[in-house]
Design a protein around this motif. Structure first.
Motif, PDB file in Angstrom:
ATOM      1  N   HIS A 163       0.828  -1.214   0.000  1.00  0.00           N
ATOM      2  CA  HIS A 163       0.000   0.000   0.000  1.00  0.00           C
ATOM      3  C   HIS A 163       0.858   1.258   0.000  1.00  0.00           C
ATOM      4  O   HIS A 163       0.541   2.237  -0.695  1.00  0.00           O
ATOM      5  CB  HIS A 163      -0.919  -0.020   1.236  1.00  0.00           C
ATOM      6  CG  HIS A 163      -1.674   1.259   1.427  1.00  0.00           C
ATOM      7  ND1 HIS A 163      -2.710   1.630   0.607  1.00  0.00           N
ATOM      8  CD2 HIS A 163      -1.533   2.262   2.357  1.00  0.00           C
ATOM      9  CE1 HIS A 163      -3.191   2.798   1.019  1.00  0.00           C
ATOM     10  NE2 HIS A 163      -2.494   3.191   2.083  1.00  0.00           N
ATOM     11  N   ASP A 192       2.440   1.650  -3.488  1.00  0.00           N
ATOM     12  CA  ASP A 192       1.505   1.463  -4.601  1.00  0.00           C
ATOM     13  C   ASP A 192       1.944   0.321  -5.517  1.00  0.00           C
ATOM     14  O   ASP A 192       1.920   0.444  -6.755  1.00  0.00           O
ATOM     15  CB  ASP A 192       1.370   2.766  -5.399  1.00  0.00           C
ATOM     16  CG  ASP A 192       0.027   2.852  -6.115  1.00  0.00           C
ATOM     17  OD1 ASP A 192      -0.907   2.150  -5.680  1.00  0.00           O
ATOM     18  OD2 ASP A 192      -0.075   3.599  -7.107  1.00  0.00           O
ATOM     19  N   ARG A 237       2.029   0.340  -9.743  1.00  0.00           N
ATOM     20  CA  ARG A 237       0.856   0.685 -10.546  1.00  0.00           C
ATOM     21  C   ARG A 237       1.129   1.897 -11.435  1.00  0.00           C
ATOM     22  O   ARG A 237       1.889   2.793 -11.075  1.00  0.00           O
ATOM     23  CB  ARG A 237      -0.327   0.959  -9.625  1.00  0.00           C
ATOM     24  CG  ARG A 237      -0.867  -0.300  -8.944  1.00  0.00           C
ATOM     25  CD  ARG A 237      -2.135  -0.005  -8.152  1.00  0.00           C
ATOM     26  NE  ARG A 237      -2.700  -1.239  -7.617  1.00  0.00           N
ATOM     27  CZ  ARG A 237      -2.414  -1.753  -6.449  1.00  0.00           C
ATOM     28  NH1 ARG A 237      -1.521  -1.154  -5.675  1.00  0.00           N
ATOM     29  NH2 ARG A 237      -2.989  -2.867  -6.046  1.00  0.00           N
TER      30      ARG A 237
END
Length: 561
Positions: free
Chosen positions: A65, A68, A164
């Motif tokens: 998290h 990313d 991402r």
């Protein structure tokens, strides 16, 4: 300069560019602030969980998290620089099922194990140490690997891939994950210390409970059930089994199964199994994953990590404590194995003490029975015999037939009482199989079973040394003959009364079954009686069946001892 010339009111300072740069820097500061806040929250979150397996998964989820990343994993390093456990995040169960095998700690992952320092790559495949992915593994590009240290020892590595948006991991990402890894090392150490303390508390409590239960007279099976339950709680195992060797010593049979009761009675061979190796060596054994097709646990229970701990020291192993976890869970550690070995040793000593206590109780019972038998023989029978002799001498002094008849009846009753007491004395003597039902008990059991079919309880008389003098094969034949005779009474005799006599006399065992039924037919079927005659002939004995003068049927089965 003329008044018509344009005069700039604001100098040309590239204001738009400066504002854009300021805005960009403000966004970077805010982003950094948000990431720092997220990092602090993550540190607090992973430090608050004291369950090691849960903490490890939370560390991976937090790392993905923060930077990313699409995928993340934590590889726990085991002995010989191999991956002991691999915890993935970002893959669905279907994607995991398609992967042929988890990484073994080779290639790029092996490089991080050998050289524990941060590694950041734009493409995994560009690195010379990359070995590619196993079949079924999703494609991954960018990569960030950071080691996790616990007290200067590398515990494992965080692996993050596929940032991402197609971007690459940057220096900020590396710094964030490095800081998280430092906090993760502290959290892992705290979780380890907590679990170690918790296990020791359970161990001490379980040791006290087991010893107290056994020494207070609790049944061994109940205590072993308690041991398996406590061990499973101590280790976090999914299955805890207690195995004892079979009669031939070729296999180990499950007698207690906590977590999988359907496994009770299943067996595993001594040769070639994990439990067998621990049983033969007297030392605990463990594996991080059972091989495919291994029947160590048995049944339909899927097991990954497994351990086997002997109950007792080498040379005097009484049984095996076998443990298993579901595939994908953390293997057992050496510290857990040492603790289990010590606990199993205590349990084995407690079992030894319980058996010693049981033997002492049995010995005390047998001594009491022997004393009672001697008292009956030396005191009671002698006094009854003296009374009978006195009455016999008094019979000749009585003139009235009625009175002499009563005296003679009393003498006969005393004789019968003496015979019954002698039979009781023989029953009190130690049988060959003290843990098995005696021949007398089995005869009584047969008669009790026939009561419901007959509608009445047959009379029973037993004399002589039925326990000690009758060999086991002859006893089995005698019980089969009695069973067949009672069955004939139920089916054919239409009797309201039956009597059974079993006696050992003059080197023979004699069984007599008599009823007051319709008697044997002259030309009826006699296949059952032929079976009884064949049993007697097989043992060198004799068999007679007939109709007494007062009616009914009487069979006599007699064989030499």
């Amino acid at each position: 300069m003329s008044s018509d010339d344009p005069h700039p009111l604001i100098p040309n300072m590239r204001l738009d560019e400066l504002l854009a740069e300021l805005h960009s820097r403000l966004e970077a500061v805010l982003s950094t602030r948000d990431r720092v806040h997220s990092l602090l929250e993550a540190v607090v979150a992973i430090g608050s969980d004291l369950q090691l397996e849960t903490a490890l998964r939370r560390i991976v989820e937090t790392a993905t998290h923060l930077v990313d990343a699409s995928y993340g994993a934590l590889g726990v390093i085991g002995e010989e620089n191999t991956l002991l456990e691999f915890i993935p995040v970002g893959l669905s169960q279907e994607e995991i099922a398609r992967i042929e095998h988890w990484p073994h700690g080779l290639g790029l992952l092996g490089l991080l194990i050998k050289e524990p320092r941060s590694l950041r790559l734009a493409r995994i495949s560009d690195h010379p140490a990359s070995h590619g992915f196993p079949p079924g593994h999703p494609p991954m590009g960018s990569f960030l690997g950071v080691p996790i240290r616990v007290r200067d020892v590398v515990f494992g590595n965080l692996y993050l891939t596929e940032k991402r948006g197609g971007a690459e991991f940057d220096e900020d990402d590396q710094a964030i994950v490095t800081a998280l890894a430092t906090a993760a090392g502290v959290a892992i150490e705290n979780a380890r210390l907590y679990e170690e303390t918790r296990r020791r508390e359970i161990w001490l409590q379980a040791s006290s409970e087991v010893t107290t239960s056994l020494l207070s007279g609790a049944g061994v099976d109940a205590v072993l059930t308690q041991v398996a339950k406590r061990v499973r709680e101590m280790t976090g195992a999914d299955v805890a089994l207690i195995r004892f060797p079979t009669e031939d010593g070729e296999a180990l049979r499950v007698v207690i199964a906590d977590g999988a009761p359907e496994l009770v009675g299943t067996e595993v061979a001594v040769i070639g199994s994990l439990s067998g190796a621990a049983y033969l060596s007297g030392e605990p054994r463990m594996v991080s994953h059972l091989d495919a097709g291994d029947a160590e646990i048995g049944g339909d229970v899927e097991i990954g990590p497994a351990a086997a701990v002997p109950l007792g020291a080498a040379g005097s192993v009484r049984g095996i404590l076998a443990l298993g976890k579901h595939p994908g869970r953390m293997p057992f550690t050496q510290s857990i194995l040492h603790m289990l070995h010590a606990f199993a040793g205590q349990a084995a000593v407690a079992l030894e003490l319980a058996e010693t206590r049981k033997d002492a109780e049995r010995l005390g019972l047998l001594e009491d029975r022997d004393r009672i038998a001697k008292d009956l023989h030396d005191v009671v029978i002698q006094r009854l015999f003296a009374v009978a002799m006195t009455l016999m001498s008094a019979v000749r002094l009585v003139d009235r037939p009625e009175a002499s008849g009563r005296l003679q009846h009393a003498i006969d009753e005393l004789d019968e009482t003496i015979r019954q007491i002698r039979s009781t004395i023989f029953a009190l003597q130690v049988p060959r199989g003290a843990d098995e039902p005696s021949l007398r008990a089995r005869i009584v059991e047969l008669l009790e079973g026939a009561r419901g079919h007959l509608g009445f309880m047959p009379g029973l008389r037993m004399e002589g040394q039925l326990e000690n003098a009758v060999p086991a094969p002859v006893a089995e034949h005698l019980l089969a003959v009695l069973r067949e005779a009672l069955s004939n009474v139920v089916r054919h005799a239409k009797a309201s009364k039956a009597e059974v006599s079993a006696e050992v006399s003059d080197g023979r065992v004699i069984l007599v079954v008599r009823d007051n039924g319709v008697g044997l037919p002259e030309d009826g079927r006699r296949s059952g009686l032929r079976n009884l005659e064949e049993r007697a002939a097989q043992l060198g004995g004799s068999f007679q069946a007939g109709r007494p003068a007062d009616g009914g049927t009487r069979i006599t089965w007699s064989v030499p001892l």
